[in-house]
Design a protein around this motif. Structure first.
Motif, mmCIF file in Angstrom:
data_model
loop_
_atom_site.group_PDB
_atom_site.id
_atom_site.type_symbol
_atom_site.label_atom_id
_atom_site.label_comp_id
_atom_site.label_asym_id
_atom_site.label_seq_id
_atom_site.Cartn_x
_atom_site.Cartn_y
_atom_site.Cartn_z
ATOM 1 N N ILE A 1 -10.490 -3.622 -3.319
ATOM 2 C CA ILE A 1 -10.262 -3.578 -4.669
ATOM 3 C C ILE A 1 -10.531 -4.787 -5.409
ATOM 4 N N SER B 1 0.841 -1.191 -0.032
ATOM 5 C CA SER B 1 0.053 0.041 0.180
ATOM 6 C C SER B 1 0.930 1.283 -0.097
ATOM 7 N N ASP C 1 3.166 4.394 -10.508
ATOM 8 C CA ASP C 1 2.079 4.638 -11.073
ATOM 9 C C ASP C 1 1.950 6.050 -11.313
ATOM 10 N N THR D 1 -3.808 4.205 -0.821
ATOM 11 C CA THR D 1 -4.101 3.834 -2.081
ATOM 12 C C THR D 1 -3.325 2.293 -2.372
ATOM 13 N N TYR D 2 -3.817 1.564 -3.092
ATOM 14 C CA TYR D 2 -3.142 0.412 -3.672
ATOM 15 C C TYR D 2 -2.587 0.502 -4.915
ATOM 16 N N ARG D 3 -1.319 1.145 -5.077
ATOM 17 C CA ARG D 3 -1.105 1.185 -6.414
ATOM 18 C C ARG D 3 0.403 0.867 -6.414
ATOM 19 N N ALA D 4 1.071 0.738 -7.516
ATOM 20 C CA ALA D 4 2.662 0.366 -7.555
ATOM 21 C C ALA D 4 3.311 2.111 -7.301
ATOM 22 N N SER E 1 -11.998 0.368 -8.636
ATOM 23 C CA SER E 1 -11.308 0.880 -9.648
ATOM 24 C C SER E 1 -10.003 2.091 -9.419
ATOM 25 N N ASP E 2 -10.573 2.713 -8.510
ATOM 26 C CA ASP E 2 -9.589 4.032 -7.999
ATOM 27 C C ASP E 2 -8.585 3.326 -7.036
ATOM 28 N N ARG E 3 -8.832 2.249 -6.631
ATOM 29 C CA ARG E 3 -7.659 1.778 -5.692
ATOM 30 C C ARG E 3 -7.376 2.567 -4.567
ATOM 31 N N ARG F 1 -7.170 -5.197 1.969
ATOM 32 C CA ARG F 1 -6.843 -4.868 0.581
ATOM 33 C C ARG F 1 -7.884 -5.546 -0.251
ATOM 34 N N TRP G 1 -0.330 7.868 -11.647
ATOM 35 C CA TRP G 1 -1.427 8.530 -10.943
ATOM 36 C C TRP G 1 -1.066 9.343 -9.694
#
Length: 404
Positions: free
Chosen positions: A351, A169, A224, A218-221, A197-199, A347, A226
């Motif tokens: 998502i 996260s 990312d 957020t759960y993103r790389a 989808s917004d994670r 998590r 974003w």
């Protein structure tokens, strides 16, 4: 060479709490950290009421620290732009470095402080030696390794870190300010994601001093795009991700620098060794989204300082069999397992696709809605009862006056 019973490596939340507890218990200890004052760092920014504060109280430090925090009093729960509930709350807001330095101020003078970096540790079943960056050394019966994510010392001891979930996260901290008015309508608010989808599991808004602090998760790389957009245009990117948030906050802007912290889920292997124990993130990390990291720190340190260290010091030696009692402590193990399971479940419920997880999200939404409705009905009934009691009291007083 300095001699002591306990050498604490790392002066963050875990290390400072351990030093304060041991000092209050008159157990000889030395705190080792490179910084005289803990520097700004984006980690814990609030303590939640209930179980978490109760764990903090068991350290004996809560009464001195909590009055210096910002208490919200109530927390609004919202999703899809709708207010679901107003929950009585005891969230205590304080920036992490302020929290650590406040706890450090509670460390008794009997605990020595060494402002240097620990560069090597030699262990044995009897005494341990900590070599420092200033050329000096400390001999201790036990070393408490509380240096968080710094893996260098652990590697030299043969303790291996395993990453279970890379960039599990990302936490983002910033100040949110209202536009066109002096303050927000809510004392604190937890606003859940509008779309998987917004994670984004949620954003938490809470007071720290005179500011409204925001913790966005957020759960993103970490690479990312974003995140780059958020850094470049934070308010616009947040409004696009949570378009109905402004129904409750009103117009807002983001003030100051964004703090971004990715978090891996990690465990260690080979840590059962004589003369050394790992606490907090040095032992096992958890996910900041769940807010369980502080629970783990307070549980680790409380069990170690209140239960195990006094028992260990009562007899000679500090072999692996003694150390095992801490790692096998059922209270510690239960807290570790709970935090670990919650990191994975939160998590997924935020998502993951599929009917099961969609139903989980809607179940949470309706659960909060039902709680809020019952709470509003209860308040209305209390108001009617108070009005009726007041009216009855006035009528009785009036009757008594007429009789007289």
């Amino acid at each position: 060479m300095r001699y002591t019973d306990i050498a604490i490596v790392g002066g963050g939340l875990a290390g400072a709490t351990a030093a304060a507890m041991l000092g209050r218990a008159d157990i000889p200890a030395i705190l080792i950290d490179p910084h005289r004052a803990y520097p700004p760092d984006f980690r814990v920014e609030k303590l939640s009421g209930g179980v978490q504060v109760e764990r903090f109280r068991r350290t004996g430090l809560a009464e001195a620290v909590l009055p210096k925090t910002s208490l919200d009093g109530a927390n609004w729960i919202a999703r899809f732009g709708y207010l679901l509930d107003k929950v009585p709350s005891q969230q205590f807001g304080m920036l992490y470095d302020d929290l650590v330095n406040t706890i450090r101020a509670e460390i008794p003078d009997s605990v020595d402080r060494v402002w240097a970096k620990a560069v090597a540790i030699a262990t044995s079943p009897d005494r341990q030696t900590v070599s420092l960056s200033d050329g000096s050394a400390i001999s201790a019966r036990l070393v408490v390794l509380a240096n968080g994510l710094n893996v260098g010392l652990r590697q030299t001891l043969g303790i291996r870190r395993q990453v279970v979930s890379d960039c599990h996260s990302i936490s983002i901290g910033f100040n949110m300010v209202p536009v066109g008015r002096a303050s927000f309508a809510f004392p604190a608010m937890t606003y859940f994601s509008e779309r998987p989808s917004d994670r984004i599991p949620y954003i938490s808004l809470f007071p720290v001093g005179g500011r409204m602090r925001a913790n966005l998760f957020t759960y993103r790389a970490i690479d990312d795009p974003w995140l780059r957009e958020l850094r470049h245009a934070p308010a616009a990117t947040l409004r696009a991700a949570l378009p109905r948030l402004a129904r409750l906050t009103g117009a807002f802007e983001i003030d100051g620098e964004l703090k971004v912290r990715p978090a891996d889920l990690t465990v260690n292997e080979g840590y059962r060794q004589p003369g050394i124990v790992l606490v907090g993130d040095a032992f096992q990390t958890t996910c900041p989204v769940t807010g369980t990291g502080t629970d783990k720190v307070f549980t680790d340190v409380e069990r170690l300082c209140n239960v195990h260290i006094p028992a260990w010091l009562a007899s000679d030696g500090m072999d692996e069999a003694k150390i095992a009692a801490y790692y096998d402590d059922p209270v510690k193990q239960a807290c570790d397992a709970w935090a670990w399971a919650k990191a994975h479940h939160f998590r997924s419920v935020s998502i993951d696709h599929g009917l099961y997880w969609a139903l989980q999200r809607w179940a949470r939404f309706f659960n909060w809605s039902a709680r809020g409705m019952l709470r509003r009905i209860g308040r209305q009934m209390d108001t009617k009862f108070d009005d009726h009691s007041s009216s009855s009291s006035s009528s009785s007083s009036s009757s008594l006056s007429s009789s007289a």
